[in-house]
Design an enzyme around this catalytic site. Structure first.
Site, short mmCIF file in Angstrom:
data_model
loop_
_atom_site.label_atom_id
_atom_site.label_comp_id
_atom_site.label_asym_id
_atom_site.label_seq_id
_atom_site.Cartn_x
_atom_site.Cartn_y
_atom_site.Cartn_z
N GLU A 120 0.85 -1.22 0.00
CA GLU A 120 0.00 0.00 0.00
C GLU A 120 0.88 1.26 0.00
OE1 GLU A 120 -3.32 -0.22 -0.23
OE2 GLU A 120 -3.69 -2.28 0.39
N GLY A 121 2.01 1.20 -0.69
CA GLY A 121 2.96 2.32 -0.69
C GLY A 121 3.88 2.14 0.50
#
Ligand SMILES: Cc1cc2nc3c(=O)[nH]c(=O)nc-3n(C[C@H](O)[C@H](O)[C@H](O)COP(=O)(O)OP(=O)(O)OC[C@H]3O[C@@H](n4cnc5c(N)ncnc54)[C@H](O)[C@@H]3O)c2cc1C
Length: 603
Positions: A410-411
């Site tokens: 998610e980054g």
């Protein structure tokens, strides 16, 4: 939604930094309504019965068992919480969605990854960006668990730089299909999904485009073996190869070149949900560690009686309390913002999209903070278990390995740290958050004579609230000067951005814990919140330490001479306690309470 909520001024994303928030205006776990409590309890009950009872199976690469649990979750409606009723979901609000992500995460990272990938990035791109035909065709299947979804963004050469993917989409000669070719990697749920959200580039487009692709092996789709991984052992993760895979033109999501926006917005939602998904994992680790420490005897004493262990339990509980406070505060902001937009006439789809986008800064803050806390909590969990913590037969070892992924997907936390400050600066430039005037006021204050009045700190947490106001000045002083000095070049000064982001993160978490406790102390009585008051104080104390250190690092990296001296003096003034808390006593009080209840008992 009541007109009261609509009329109430809800803080815009990032505004927490420059506007005072009243405790009455924050949502807390103690504010859950009956429906939300029911969602929480049925999720807990499902996880205890179906998932936690079999946690060892998740350590044996039992992918089929993960799929079986997902199917059961679908039968209970847990896959369609946020999906509108029109598409066979439960159409519940953002807070309920967060509650399910939270309590489903406690038992194992394998299941919570499968759940998160399916309900978040596997389904949301269609609910948020799909047209009516696409939503009617695919969403009911995904919401009920008849089908499972996966999200194909990452490629061998395109990870954090997600828009640089090489996967191609070419229009067929008859104009009816796109032919997708390329290699995707690290695809969660790939081994059992029926649908992929695939990002590919059409021609030499600057931006990638999103497509809905049905998983049909006869259509040029092949897969790599399951990836051997450090943790989340039963979460299916594979490479996916597309070789001239025919995708009908009507399966393009949104518009040509709109994929990067879809990918980023899906990740915004994913980030706050990932934070939620690290909460119950922490509670369960604390519960297990507490039970163990209460029972384990060394030197003829339960190890829980030792200060060294109390300190760990207290810190673990305190971080979890702050994480809960910040996560549900932001979740309700998002829910309210969505409701306001719906009341203004936006479609639910548009409202949800804009609602989450508004709080992208908070989503990044939460992703970083909570993923790092679950890591430190599980690490201390192992330490409390001693040698048994290192054994694969006790649950701490897998909790520690499972926690590690949350800092990567998610980054990565580096990307999210830089995003949080970068987005804030952009918002300020667009006039959405006024950072300039408050930053100028702080600059004036630095050159003025400090007040020597003795403040009245008799009210509960009043010194702590004052400290939060001062810590915000530290951020404004550091970031304001950095923006002035570097302008658009600031993004190249990554270490400065990372330090600023740490200051921002600590302010949001500490303020959220304090506001939650203040609200509850006012309505339930101060005595009932004695331990929560202690946790709020302890979190703030640790936050002040971090802010002092990161503030100094940032200041000396770009300021010199008189300017540096003045800013360092400001830092000292803005981080100074009048009454230093006795943190040893606070930790003891918190740990004793957790020990007496045999676990975390503040949710
Ligand atoms: C178990 C697992 C499941 C996953 N599931 C999915 C999925 O379902 N779908 C999907 O599309 N992807 C998925 N991913 C991929 C994941 O999102 C990426 O691994 C992640 O975004 C990082 O990309 P990368 O691995 O290429 O690392 P890189 O981008 O190569 O990063 C390596 C390091 O460099 C740092 N870095 C990179 N760029 C910068 C920069 N500009 N400035 C400073 N530091 C930088 C990173 O923070 C990191 O520390 C999954 C990954 C794993 C491990």
């Amino acid at each position: 939604m009541s007109t009261e909520t609509i009329n109430k001024e809800i803080l815009r994303g990032g505004q927490f930094l420059v506007k005072e928030t009243k405790c009455e205006d924050v949502f807390t776990l103690e504010d859950l309504n009956e429906e939300q409590k029911m969602m929480r309890d049925s999720t807990k009950e499902f996880v205890d019965r179906e998932v936690w009872a079999h946690w060892e199976r998740f350590e044996k690469k039992d992918y089929a068992f993960t799929e079986e649990c997902m199917r059961k979750a679908g039968e209970l409606g847990l896959l369609g919480i946020s999906v509108p009723e029109a598409y066979d979901g439960l159409g519940m609000g953002f807070v309920s969605t967060m509650l399910v992500c939270d309590y489903i995460s406690g038992a194992t990272g394998s299941f919570s990854t499968a759940y998160g990938a399916h309900t978040g990035i596997g389904t949301m791109p269609i609910t948020l960006y799909g047209n009516e035909e696409q939503k009617k065709k695919y969403v009911p299947k995904l919401a009920t668990g008849e089908w499972f979804g996966a999200y194909c963004l990452t490629e061998p050469g395109a990870g954090s730089d997600a828009n640089s993917g090489k996967t191609k989409a070419e229009l067929s000669d008859d104009g009816k299909h796109y032919l997708i070719s390329g290699q995707k990697m690290w695809i969660s749920n790939a081994g059992f999904c029926q649908l992929f959200i695939v990002f590919a580039r059409i021609g030499d487009d600057k931006n990638i485009t999103g497509f809905i692709v049905e998983n049909d092996p006869s259509n040029g789709i092949t897969m790599g073996e399951e990836e051997p991984k450090l943790g989340i052992k039963s979460s299916s993760t594979r490479q996916v190869f597309f070789n001239e895979t025919k995708v009908p033109v009507e399966n393009m999501l949104s518009e040509r070149g709109g994929g990067f926006k879809i990918a980023m917005n899906a990740l915004n939602v994913g980030r706050i949900k990932l934070a939620a998904a690290c909460l119950d994992a922490q509670r369960r680790i604390i519960d297990e560690a507490t039970k163990y420490a209460n029972e384990r005897i060394q030197f003829k004493t339960p190890i829980m009686n030792f200060g060294a262990i109390k300190s760990k339990i207290a810190t673990m509980a305190t971080n979890t309390y702050a994480d809960e406070s910040a996560s549900y505060r932001a979740a309700k902001n998002i829910e309210d913002r969505i409701a306001i937009r719906v009341a203004e006439g936006n479609s639910h789809q548009e409202a949800e999209l804009k609602g989450v986008e508004e709080y992208a800064i908070e989503c990044s803050i939460l992703k970083v903070a909570v993923s790092e806390h679950v890591q430190s909590t599980s690490d201390e969990g192992i330490q409390i278990f001693g040698g048994m913590g290192f054994s694969a037969e006790a649950p701490m070892e897998s909790a520690w390995r499972d926690a590690r992924i949350s800092r990567i997907y998610e980054g990565t936390n580096e990307i999210n740290r830089m995003l949080s400050v970068g987005m804030l600066v952009k918002k300020a430039m667009r006039g959405h958050v006024d950072l300039l005037n408050p930053a100028m006021k702080v600059a004036d204050e630095l050159t003025g004579i400090p007040s020597f009045d003795t403040p009245d700190y008799s009210e509960v947490l009043s010194e702590e609230k004052d400290m939060i106001a001062k810590l915000k000045k530290v951020f404004l002083m550091v970031a304001g000067s950095a923006v002035q000095k570097f302008g658009p070049e600031l993004e190249k000064h990554q270490q400065l951005l990372m330090a600023s982001s740490d200051i921002l993160i600590q302010i949001y978490l500490a303020e959220s814990a304090i506001l939650r406790t203040e609200k509850n102390a006012k309505r339930f009585g101060e005595e009932s919140q004695a331990v929560q008051i202690a946790m709020s104080k302890l979190y703030l104390y640790n936050a002040v330490d971090i802010i002092q250190s990161k503030g100094k690092e940032a200041i000396v990296s770009f300021a010199e001479g008189d300017e540096q001296r003045m800013m360092l003096m400001g830092l000292k003034r803005f981080t100074k306690y009048m009454n230093h808390p006795n943190v040893v006593a606070l930790r003891t009080q918190i740990a004793d309470s957790v020990a007496a209840e045999n676990g975390y008992h503040f949710d």
